[in-house]
Design an enzyme around this catalytic site. Structure first.
Site, short mmCIF file in Angstrom:
data_model
loop_
_atom_site.label_atom_id
_atom_site.label_comp_id
_atom_site.label_asym_id
_atom_site.label_seq_id
_atom_site.Cartn_x
_atom_site.Cartn_y
_atom_site.Cartn_z
N TYR A 189 0.85 -1.20 0.00
CA TYR A 189 0.00 0.00 0.00
C TYR A 189 0.89 1.25 0.00
O TYR A 189 0.69 2.17 -0.79
CB TYR A 189 -0.91 -0.01 1.24
CG TYR A 189 -1.89 1.14 1.29
CD1 TYR A 189 -3.10 1.09 0.59
CD2 TYR A 189 -1.62 2.28 2.04
CE1 TYR A 189 -3.99 2.14 0.63
CE2 TYR A 189 -2.51 3.34 2.09
CZ TYR A 189 -3.70 3.27 1.39
OH TYR A 189 -4.58 4.31 1.43
N1 LIG Z 1 -10.04 5.64 4.46
C1 LIG Z 1 -8.81 6.00 4.73
O1 LIG Z 1 -8.40 6.00 5.89
C2 LIG Z 1 -7.87 6.44 3.63
C3 LIG Z 1 -6.71 7.16 3.98
C4 LIG Z 1 -5.83 7.56 2.98
C5 LIG Z 1 -6.12 7.27 1.65
N2 LIG Z 1 -7.26 6.58 1.34
C6 LIG Z 1 -7.50 6.28 -0.07
O2 LIG Z 1 -8.76 6.80 -0.44
C7 LIG Z 1 -9.32 5.99 -1.48
C8 LIG Z 1 -10.73 5.59 -1.11
O3 LIG Z 1 -10.68 4.80 0.06
P1 LIG Z 1 -11.95 4.55 0.98
O4 LIG Z 1 -11.47 4.65 2.37
O5 LIG Z 1 -13.09 5.36 0.54
O6 LIG Z 1 -12.18 2.99 0.67
P2 LIG Z 1 -13.55 2.16 0.55
O7 LIG Z 1 -13.13 0.74 0.68
O8 LIG Z 1 -14.57 2.71 1.47
O9 LIG Z 1 -14.02 2.46 -0.95
C9 LIG Z 1 -13.24 2.08 -2.03
C10 LIG Z 1 -14.10 2.07 -3.28
O10 LIG Z 1 -13.25 1.67 -4.38
C11 LIG Z 1 -13.91 0.62 -5.08
N3 LIG Z 1 -12.88 -0.25 -5.69
C12 LIG Z 1 -12.02 -1.08 -5.06
N4 LIG Z 1 -11.26 -1.73 -5.95
C13 LIG Z 1 -11.65 -1.29 -7.18
C14 LIG Z 1 -11.25 -1.59 -8.50
N5 LIG Z 1 -10.30 -2.52 -8.75
N6 LIG Z 1 -11.85 -0.96 -9.53
C15 LIG Z 1 -12.82 -0.04 -9.30
N7 LIG Z 1 -13.26 0.27 -8.06
C16 LIG Z 1 -12.68 -0.34 -7.02
C17 LIG Z 1 -14.73 -0.12 -4.05
O11 LIG Z 1 -15.77 -0.89 -4.64
C18 LIG Z 1 -15.25 1.05 -3.20
O12 LIG Z 1 -16.43 1.63 -3.74
C19 LIG Z 1 -8.35 4.83 -1.68
O13 LIG Z 1 -7.49 5.09 -2.75
C20 LIG Z 1 -7.58 4.80 -0.38
O14 LIG Z 1 -6.31 4.23 -0.52
C21 LIG Z 1 -8.14 6.17 2.28
#
Ligand SMILES: NC(=O)c1ccc[n+]([C@@H]2O[C@H](COP(=O)([O-])OP(=O)(O)OC[C@H]3O[C@@H](n4cnc5c(N)ncnc54)[C@H](O)[C@@H]3O)[C@@H](O)[C@H]2O)c1
Length: 247
Positions: A154
């Protein structure tokens, strides 16, 4: 491509049915933009779609270049054009030391988080450049800046996204299309289901503001980066870390 009669800016948000992506899609829709969601799971959970609506939702695996190309073709047929790309889809992967990762586990995180951004940019950038205006925002992570133990793929994937952002921004710097990233800390989304309690507690403990990021706060930042007003910044990684990031 269908004739474009819609005068709104159109934004594609990957991973927009849930979590941070859904908050971004909702915010852009509230701001009057047209919103297209590309998601592996193309269903917004019941109850989450009362106050906003996507113009089009498409089942896409961003890790699969054929799926992405097909999505771009279909999106152009439905909405006629794209102005903004928010690369948000991502997975965490398991929490464990590097040497316990299988090649498959490593590969899936890199394929979704980093190659996914390559796939969507390759499909969308020529279209934006042709139009002479565009905004790309890649959702990276503080893990990409710092490197966080037990989530090596990651961290590596998100560092890669920051590098991709800088390089692509330079390639198209004079075209009217900007490319930026955001490096958030932890927000309470389904992504945390992939983490251990210890990992979540340790991440919370590192945030000087002593609270998690609200998804609406990140959506507000993305709304500004994708607006007309944010016109002289490209290749930059914006902070959303509650004071954690020191560079
Ligand atoms: N939540 C956190 O703490 C956090 C912190 C830093 C960065 N992020 C980043 O923010 C982004 C969103 O994360 P989140 O927390 O909303 O996650 P989440 O799991 O709530 O949502 C992720 C979404 O991406 C979709 N997804 C996953 N794999 C996919 C693929 N191969 N093709 C298309 N869609 C796909 C899922 O179906 C889901 O709707 C990510 O890139 C994550 O790395 C999240």
């Amino acid at each position: 491509m269908s004739e474009r009669t819609d005068t709104r800016r159109i934004a594609v948000v990957t991973g927009g049915t849930r979590g941070i992506g859904q908050a971004i899609a909702r915010r852009l829709a509230h701001d009057g933009l047209g919103v297209v969601v590309w998601d592996l799971d193309p269903v917004v959970p019941a109850g989450d779609n009362q106050d906003w609506k996507a113009d089009h939702i498409q089942a896409v695996d961003v890790a699969d270049p054929i799926s992405v190309e097909r999505a771009m073709t279909q999106t152009l047929e439905v909405v006629g054009g794209v102005d903004i790309l928010v690369n948000n889809a991502g997975i965490n992967g398991p929490v464990k030391p590097l040497w316990e990762y299988s090649s498959e586990e490593w590969g899936r995180v890199i394929d979704v988080n980093l190659t996914g951004v390559f796939n969507t940019c390759r499909a969308v950038v020529p279209h934006l450049v042709d139009r002479g205006w565009g905004r790309i925002v890649n959702i990276a992570s503080i893990a990409g800046k710092e490197g966080v133990q037990n989530i090596t793929p990651y961290s590596a994937s998100k560092a890669g996204v920051i590098g991709l952002t800088k390089a692509l921004a330079k390639e198209i710097i004079t075209t009217g299309v900007t490319v930026n990233a955001v490096a958030p800390v932890m927000a309470a989304t389904d992504l945390l289901d992939q983490m251990t309690e210890e990992h979540i507690a340790a991440s919370k403990g590192k945030i000087p503001m002593q609270r998690l990021l609200e998804v609406s706060e990140l959506a507000a930042l993305v709304a500004w980066i994708t607006s007309e007003e944010c016109s002289f910044t490209s290749g930059f990684t914006f902070d959303a870390s509650g004071g954690r990031a020191t560079y």
